[in-house]
Write an enzyme that holds these catalytic residues in place. Structure first.
Site, PDB file in Angstrom:
ATOM      1  N   HIS A 124       0.896  -1.202  -0.118  1.00 14.15           N
ATOM      2  CA  HIS A 124      -0.102   0.020   0.166  1.00 14.15           C
ATOM      3  C   HIS A 124       0.714   1.283   0.003  1.00 14.15           C
ATOM      4  O   HIS A 124       0.139   2.299  -0.378  1.00 14.15           O
ATOM      5  CB  HIS A 124      -0.915  -0.137   1.302  1.00 14.15           C
ATOM      6  CG  HIS A 124      -0.401   0.025   2.547  1.00 14.15           C
ATOM      7  ND1 HIS A 124       0.277  -1.157   3.012  1.00 14.15           N
ATOM      8  CD2 HIS A 124       0.157   0.945   3.313  1.00 14.15           C
ATOM      9  CE1 HIS A 124       0.727  -0.935   4.122  1.00 14.15           C
ATOM     10  NE2 HIS A 124       0.943   0.448   4.571  1.00 14.15           N
ATOM     11  N   GLU A 150      -1.263   5.472   8.588  1.00 12.60           N
ATOM     12  CA  GLU A 150       0.308   5.588   9.087  1.00 12.60           C
ATOM     13  C   GLU A 150       0.578   6.737   9.134  1.00 12.60           C
ATOM     14  O   GLU A 150       1.638   7.059  10.205  1.00 12.60           O
ATOM     15  CB  GLU A 150       1.048   4.891   8.004  1.00 12.60           C
ATOM     16  CG  GLU A 150       1.025   3.326   8.045  1.00 12.60           C
ATOM     17  CD  GLU A 150       1.898   2.655   7.085  1.00 12.60           C
ATOM     18  OE1 GLU A 150       2.752   3.449   6.534  1.00 12.60           O
ATOM     19  OE2 GLU A 150       1.638   1.658   6.922  1.00 12.60           O
TER      20      GLU A 150
END
Length: 162
Positions: A124, A150
């Protein structure tokens, strides 16, 4: 004789099915596999613990015995993906250059798409050279959500042009 075990792991983005074969994590799928028999092996429990910690922002790199099935080229790409730091991105061409195959950008994309261990092997984190989100087996919305998660935990931010 191959021994294969499965365990379902909940995530903020839906259930994940973890698959262990011969004491190695070999697959993570973004859904539950019908008619599986779950078994709580030490490796699958540890995999679930690390994934939970990752989704809580407490783990940035996985430490699990992995054995994804793929060609030598795919294996090289998947190793390179594991070097992309948490909360950061790289382009498909960056990965191609990193593995010494700068003209193999499309092949890198295909290897990325074939990654049997999403999240653990962070496909990703790969975006288009122009900074756009491109291709993800789980869908672009999920890819964007993982990157923004994140970023939030690492104090970074992302902007992806349309």
């Amino acid at each position: 004789m191959d021994t294969v075990y499965h365990l379902v792991c909940e995530s903020p983005f839906g259930p994940l099915t973890l698959t262990e074969r011969n004491e190695h994590l070999v697959a993570v799928t973004w859904d539950t596999v019908p008619d599986i028999r779950e078994k709580s092996t030490p490796l699958l429990l540890e995999s679930r613990r690390q994934l939970t910690a990752y989704f809580e922002g407490k783990l940035r790199k996985f430490h699990l015995p992995l054995r994804p099935k793929g060609t030598p080229f795919q294996q090289a790409v998947w190793r390179a993906l594991q070097e992309i730091p948490y909360g950061e991105t790289a382009s498909y061409s960056d990965i191609a250059l990193h593995i010494g195959r700068q003209k193999a950008v499309r092949a890198v994309g295909m290897a990325n798409h074939s990654n049997p261990l999403p999240v653990v092997v962070p496909c990703h984190r790969v975006i288009g050279k122009n900074g756009r989100l491109t291709g993800y087996a789980g869908g672009l919305e999920l890819k964007s959500s993982l990157l923004h998660m994140e970023a939030a935990f690492s104090g970074k931010s992302f902007y992806f042009p349309d």
